[in-house]
Design an enzyme around this catalytic site. Structure first.
Site, PDB file in Angstrom:
ATOM      1  N   HIS A  15      32.915  41.213  42.547  1.00  0.00           N
ATOM      2  CA  HIS A  15      31.572  40.752  43.627  1.00  0.00           C
ATOM      3  C   HIS A  15      32.371  42.289  44.767  1.00  0.00           C
ATOM      4  O   HIS A  15      33.214  42.786  44.833  1.00  0.00           O
ATOM      5  CB  HIS A  15      32.387  39.611  44.126  1.00  0.00           C
ATOM      6  CG  HIS A  15      33.268  39.553  44.890  1.00  0.00           C
ATOM      7  ND1 HIS A  15      33.221  38.162  46.041  1.00  0.00           N
ATOM      8  CD2 HIS A  15      34.270  39.823  45.056  1.00  0.00           C
ATOM      9  CE1 HIS A  15      34.249  37.895  46.651  1.00  0.00           C
ATOM     10  NE2 HIS A  15      35.392  39.155  46.327  1.00  0.00           N
ATOM     11  N   CYS A  34      37.293  43.429  51.225  1.00  0.00           N
ATOM     12  CA  CYS A  34      36.019  42.475  50.632  1.00  0.00           C
ATOM     13  C   CYS A  34      34.739  43.396  50.333  1.00  0.00           C
ATOM     14  O   CYS A  34      34.230  42.967  49.453  1.00  0.00           O
ATOM     15  CB  CYS A  34      36.290  41.725  50.557  1.00  0.00           C
ATOM     16  SG  CYS A  34      37.463  40.256  50.567  1.00  0.00           S
ATOM     17  N   HIS A  40      35.630  45.037  43.565  1.00  0.00           N
ATOM     18  CA  HIS A  40      36.628  44.268  43.197  1.00  0.00           C
ATOM     19  C   HIS A  40      37.261  43.187  42.912  1.00  0.00           C
ATOM     20  O   HIS A  40      35.716  42.013  42.352  1.00  0.00           O
ATOM     21  CB  HIS A  40      38.142  43.659  44.686  1.00  0.00           C
ATOM     22  CG  HIS A  40      37.309  43.274  45.521  1.00  0.00           C
ATOM     23  ND1 HIS A  40      36.195  43.552  46.182  1.00  0.00           N
ATOM     24  CD2 HIS A  40      37.691  41.626  45.481  1.00  0.00           C
ATOM     25  CE1 HIS A  40      36.299  41.816  47.358  1.00  0.00           C
ATOM     26  NE2 HIS A  40      37.590  41.643  46.614  1.00  0.00           N
ATOM     27  N   HIS A  42      38.586  39.142  40.647  1.00  0.00           N
ATOM     28  CA  HIS A  42      38.991  37.652  41.053  1.00  0.00           C
ATOM     29  C   HIS A  42      39.341  37.159  39.805  1.00  0.00           C
ATOM     30  O   HIS A  42      38.372  37.239  39.006  1.00  0.00           O
ATOM     31  CB  HIS A  42      38.087  37.128  42.281  1.00  0.00           C
ATOM     32  CG  HIS A  42      38.534  37.513  43.943  1.00  0.00           C
ATOM     33  ND1 HIS A  42      39.632  37.802  43.784  1.00  0.00           N
ATOM     34  CD2 HIS A  42      37.599  38.047  43.755  1.00  0.00           C
ATOM     35  CE1 HIS A  42      39.041  38.423  45.282  1.00  0.00           C
ATOM     36  NE2 HIS A  42      38.118  38.621  45.556  1.00  0.00           N
ATOM     37  N   ASP A  80      31.090  34.308  34.051  1.00  0.00           N
ATOM     38  CA  ASP A  80      33.043  35.612  33.261  1.00  0.00           C
ATOM     39  C   ASP A  80      32.424  36.730  33.197  1.00  0.00           C
ATOM     40  O   ASP A  80      31.225  36.711  32.199  1.00  0.00           O
ATOM     41  CB  ASP A  80      33.126  34.581  31.781  1.00  0.00           C
ATOM     42  CG  ASP A  80      34.225  35.315  32.202  1.00  0.00           C
ATOM     43  OD1 ASP A  80      35.262  35.556  32.347  1.00  0.00           O
ATOM     44  OD2 ASP A  80      35.097  35.566  30.697  1.00  0.00           O
ATOM     45  N   HIS A  81      33.128  37.545  33.382  1.00  0.00           N
ATOM     46  CA  HIS A  81      33.459  39.418  33.143  1.00  0.00           C
ATOM     47  C   HIS A  81      31.907  39.605  33.497  1.00  0.00           C
ATOM     48  O   HIS A  81      31.319  40.433  33.373  1.00  0.00           O
ATOM     49  CB  HIS A  81      33.242  39.183  32.001  1.00  0.00           C
ATOM     50  CG  HIS A  81      34.574  39.053  31.185  1.00  0.00           C
ATOM     51  ND1 HIS A  81      35.642  37.877  31.284  1.00  0.00           N
ATOM     52  CD2 HIS A  81      35.235  40.211  30.928  1.00  0.00           C
ATOM     53  CE1 HIS A  81      36.654  38.563  31.061  1.00  0.00           C
ATOM     54  NE2 HIS A  81      36.664  39.550  30.611  1.00  0.00           N
ATOM     55  N   GLU A 125      39.769  31.463  44.667  1.00  0.00           N
ATOM     56  CA  GLU A 125      39.481  32.559  44.462  1.00  0.00           C
ATOM     57  C   GLU A 125      40.987  33.765  44.048  1.00  0.00           C
ATOM     58  O   GLU A 125      41.190  34.544  43.529  1.00  0.00           O
ATOM     59  CB  GLU A 125      38.750  33.050  45.593  1.00  0.00           C
ATOM     60  CG  GLU A 125      38.452  34.836  45.262  1.00  0.00           C
ATOM     61  CD  GLU A 125      36.864  35.291  46.456  1.00  0.00           C
ATOM     62  OE1 GLU A 125      36.127  35.221  46.528  1.00  0.00           O
ATOM     63  OE2 GLU A 125      37.650  35.320  47.420  1.00  0.00           O
TER      64      GLU A 125
HETATM   65 NI    NI Z   1      36.913  39.610  46.849  1.00  0.00          NI
END
Ligand code: NI
Length: 136
Positions: A15, A34, A40, A42, A80-81, A125
């Site tokens: 995200h 962020c 990036h 998580h 997911d992914h 997160e």
């Molecule tokens: Ni983040």
């Protein structure tokens, strides 16, 4: 007797936190790294808590196999992914913070879980940063 039944799940997603109408400078001030324009990722950990009465016949609040399948189909398969900003329509208008992802997940699951049971979603997160939402 109310008992809470919990299921843990996992998804990886990328995200970027930014508000479209703001300058890059303002986004950096508010969201820091962020807001990095190249995104990036998580490793999100999800805990779904279902609280309700134990059925006197089955001895269950909810069949955990059923809960597992709901989470897989309704949440993991969607998130997911994925790049949350680009791949998930909801986050084209909503900043994909942990708070907003948690609300997104709760809203989907609420439609699938029997309304007589309470629902709470906890989203990690990172191992240290997590949020909870129970619809209130
Ligand atoms: Ni983040």
């Amino acid at each position: 007797m109310k008992v809470t039944v919990s299921r843990r799940a996992h998804f990886n997603a990328a995200h970027r936190l930014f508000v479209k109408d703001w300058s890059d400078k303002k986004n950096m001030e508010v969201f820091g790294i962020c807001s990095n324009s190249n995104y990036h990722g998580h490793n999100y950990e999800l805990i779904v808590d279902i609280r309700g009465d134990v059925d006197p016949i089955t001895g269950m609040v909810i069949d955990l196999k059923e809960l597992k399948d709901i989470i897989k189909i309704e949440i993991e398969d969607i998130l997911d992914h994925k790049n949350l900003n680009l791949d998930v329509d909801y986050f084209k208008k909503v900043v994909p913070t942990a708070e907003n992802i948690c609300i997104f997940i709760w809203n989907i699951l609420r439609l699938k879980i029997d309304s007589k049971n309470d629902l709470e979603v906890t989203l990690y997160e990172t191992t240290r940063n997590f949020v909870k939402y129970s619809g209130k």
